[in-house]
Write an enzyme that holds these catalytic residues in place. Structure first.
Site, mmCIF file in Angstrom:
data_model
loop_
_atom_site.group_PDB
_atom_site.id
_atom_site.type_symbol
_atom_site.label_atom_id
_atom_site.label_comp_id
_atom_site.label_asym_id
_atom_site.label_seq_id
_atom_site.Cartn_x
_atom_site.Cartn_y
_atom_site.Cartn_z
ATOM 1 N N ARG A 1 65.579 29.917 -36.985
ATOM 2 C CA ARG A 1 64.267 30.562 -36.926
ATOM 3 C C ARG A 1 63.416 30.347 -38.173
ATOM 4 O O ARG A 1 62.230 30.027 -38.053
ATOM 5 C CB ARG A 1 64.396 32.063 -36.605
ATOM 6 C CG ARG A 1 65.039 32.340 -35.236
ATOM 7 C CD ARG A 1 64.930 33.807 -34.826
ATOM 8 N NE ARG A 1 63.559 34.157 -34.529
ATOM 9 C CZ ARG A 1 62.766 34.826 -35.342
ATOM 10 N NH1 ARG A 1 63.212 35.275 -36.506
ATOM 11 N NH2 ARG A 1 61.526 35.061 -35.009
ATOM 12 N N PRO B 1 63.031 41.538 -20.840
ATOM 13 C CA PRO B 1 63.093 41.588 -22.302
ATOM 14 C C PRO B 1 64.293 40.805 -22.832
ATOM 15 O O PRO B 1 65.359 40.808 -22.232
ATOM 16 C CB PRO B 1 63.278 43.087 -22.584
ATOM 17 C CG PRO B 1 63.968 43.606 -21.362
ATOM 18 C CD PRO B 1 63.518 42.764 -20.199
ATOM 19 N N ARG C 1 64.397 39.479 -26.887
ATOM 20 C CA ARG C 1 64.424 39.817 -28.314
ATOM 21 C C ARG C 1 64.567 41.317 -28.568
ATOM 22 O O ARG C 1 65.368 41.757 -29.379
ATOM 23 C CB ARG C 1 63.108 39.318 -28.933
ATOM 24 C CG ARG C 1 63.012 39.457 -30.441
ATOM 25 C CD ARG C 1 61.602 39.096 -30.921
ATOM 26 N NE ARG C 1 61.127 37.844 -30.395
ATOM 27 C CZ ARG C 1 61.304 36.657 -30.981
ATOM 28 N NH1 ARG C 1 61.936 36.573 -32.118
ATOM 29 N NH2 ARG C 1 60.846 35.556 -30.422
ATOM 30 N N CYS D 1 71.525 18.781 -45.455
ATOM 31 C CA CYS D 1 70.741 17.766 -46.179
ATOM 32 C C CYS D 1 69.321 17.678 -45.613
ATOM 33 O O CYS D 1 68.938 16.650 -45.025
ATOM 34 C CB CYS D 1 71.435 16.427 -46.074
ATOM 35 S SG CYS D 1 73.107 16.529 -46.655
HETATM 36 C C1 LIG Z 1 60.002 33.649 -18.734
HETATM 37 C C2 LIG Z 1 60.510 34.392 -19.907
HETATM 38 N N1 LIG Z 1 60.871 35.674 -19.748
HETATM 39 C C3 LIG Z 1 61.355 36.401 -20.785
HETATM 40 C C4 LIG Z 1 61.477 35.854 -22.041
HETATM 41 C C5 LIG Z 1 62.025 36.712 -23.149
HETATM 42 O O1 LIG Z 1 61.090 36.920 -24.117
HETATM 43 P P1 LIG Z 1 61.369 37.944 -25.307
HETATM 44 O O2 LIG Z 1 62.654 37.538 -25.933
HETATM 45 O O3 LIG Z 1 60.222 37.775 -26.200
HETATM 46 O O4 LIG Z 1 61.434 39.300 -24.709
HETATM 47 C C6 LIG Z 1 61.086 34.542 -22.258
HETATM 48 C C7 LIG Z 1 61.183 33.956 -23.607
HETATM 49 O O5 LIG Z 1 60.860 32.865 -23.901
HETATM 50 C C8 LIG Z 1 60.602 33.778 -21.160
HETATM 51 O O6 LIG Z 1 60.233 32.509 -21.312
#
Ligand SMILES: Cc1ncc(COP(=O)(O)O)c(C=O)c1O
Length: 420
Positions: A312, A274, A276, A343
């Site tokens: 974002r 994880p 995000r 700009c």
């Molecule tokens: C291989 C892999 N694992 C984990 C993540 C983390 O994803 P998230 O931030 O959605 O949990 C990513 C995000 O791009 C990823 O590419």
């Protein structure tokens, strides 16, 4: 955002007033709650209890050393995607055997570095990468511990730029091809096949596609086990979504439930990555209004943060809630675009948001900015990278300082045939 609340009319992070913080640190800056990150991690970790699961924080979401250290202290390993991220993880003491190296384009140099550091697992994304890893490992007299990332060709309902598990995405290897590559790899001298990985996208609000992907991963693993390939680890990637505006993210308990239902956790190690979900709602971007402007068609609040600080909204049309640091009951609301000084017409932090009377010098919080915020920032328009501040109760620490202009320029020089 549990740890961001108004107290006596002023927004606080934990027990620290953002107004007082902004009087000692020049805006814009990122501000994180350590308790919020700890809470996210501990809740996830406790729901995975009994599942033989390990958490590898996807440090791409927020790779500040202090943040990696915070998760490392809680027991997390690291999911990394570059040599730089391996260096960050090792620097704060994450053991080499708690590092997984993902990513679609690892260079020979990065592979050699990972092999030299003897990390837990390299997740391979193509046959060509397998060849390069085998070759590099052989030159270093090593055996590389690898998993293959399978692309399960699953549609997910998220922004197209963060979908990763469809055939048309560059990530992973589609299943029937992957099986052949697993077989090929298992016969290579310098490769030790230990795992299978998936990751189908980010900001996932619906667990159904994840569950489908888990089923495919388990079926594939069973086929490989039947073929005598000893898959010890299933890496289920990351992807859990968060609430930016009015979203309802999946609960950790529901996530744990679909793992339990679909993966043979008694015989296989489960890895999850994880990013995000651990950090997004633990951070805000604090910015000050510089000017107000109406160009006939629109009202603008021009603030001191910009797309180079938080990409974002520009990159993904992402919407972040924005609120003033001083609590207000707006009566006559008007629609504003909140824009930065860069700009580019795309330098928009929020579009058409309803606010009342906001004057220059007022301070705003751009919420849920702890993931994929500071890490994506740049010096565009020769703007300095902004500070990151970590709060713990009433205390704070600047975990990335604002560089000076001299520091920004120090790696540049004139061409040897130029002079001042
Ligand atoms: C291989 C892999 N694992 C984990 C993540 C983390 O994803 P998230 O931030 O959605 O949990 C990513 C995000 O791009 C990823 O590419």
């Amino acid at each position: 955002m549990d740890y961001f609340n108004y107290k006596k009319g002023i927004l606080h992070v934990e027990n620290l007033s953002i107004e007082s913080l902004a009087s000692s640190i020049e805006t814009p800056f990122y501000c994180y709650s350590s308790s919020s990150m700890q809470k996210n991690y501990n809740e996830l970790s406790s729901t995975l209890h009994g599942l033989n699961a390990s958490i590898f924080f996807a440090i791409k979401a927020n790779s500040n050393l202090a943040i990696i250290k915070l998760f490392s202290d809680l027991g997390a390993g690291a999911d990394v995607v570059s040599e730089g991220e391996i260096i960050r993880a090792l620097k704060v003491g994450i053991p080499n055997k708690k590092i997984i190296f993902s990513g679609v384009g690892k260079t020979k140099r990065e592979i050699a570095f990972a092999l030299d550091k003897d990390i837990l697992q390299i997740n391979i994304e193509s046959e060509s990468e397998l060849e390069l890893i085998n070759q590099t490992a052989s030159e270093l007299y090593k055996k590389a511990n690898v998993a293959f990332r399978v692309n399960p060709d699953i549609e997910v309902n998220t922004h197209e730029k963060i979908t990763t598990g469809k055939k048309e995405n560059k990530f992973g290897i589609p299943w029937p091809d992957a099986r052949e590559i697993f077989i090929k790899a298992s016969k290579m001298n310098n490769i030790n096949v230990i795992g299978l990985a998936i990751h189908i996208g980010s900001q996932l609000l619906d667990l159904d596609p994840l569950e489908k992907a888990f089923k495919i991963a388990m079926q594939a693993t069973n086929e490989l086990l039947d073929l005598g390939i000893n898959i010890k680890n299933i890496d289920l990637g990351g992807g859990l979504g968060v609430n930016y505006v009015n979203e309802t993210p999946p609960k950790f308990t529901e996530y744990a439930e679909i793992i339990k239902k679909n993966i043979d956790y008694k015989n296989i190690n489960i890895f999850i990555e994880p990013g995000r979900r651990l950090v997004a709602d633990a951070g805000i971007l604090v910015t000050k209004v510089i000017h107000r402007k109406n160009n006939g068609a629109k009202n603008f609040l021009i603030v001191d943060a910009a797309m180079n600080d938080l990409l974002r909204p520009t990159l993904y049309d992402a919407i972040h809630k924005i609120q003033p640091i001083q609590e207000k009951k707006f009566i006559n609301k008007k629609l504003f675009d909140i824009v930065g000084p860069i700009c580019e017409s795309g330098d928009i932090l929020a579009k058409d948001i309803a606010l009342g009377e906001i004057l220059p010098d007022e301070i705003l919080s751009i919420n849920t900015a702890g993931a994929y915020g500071a890490v994506m920032s740049s010096n565009y328009n020769s703007r300095l990278l902004i500070p990151e501040v970590l709060v713990h109760d009433e205390d704070f620490s600047i975990i990335r300082k604002r560089p000076t202009y001299d520091e920004m320029l120090k790696s540049e020089n004139l061409a040897k045939w130029q002079s001042l």
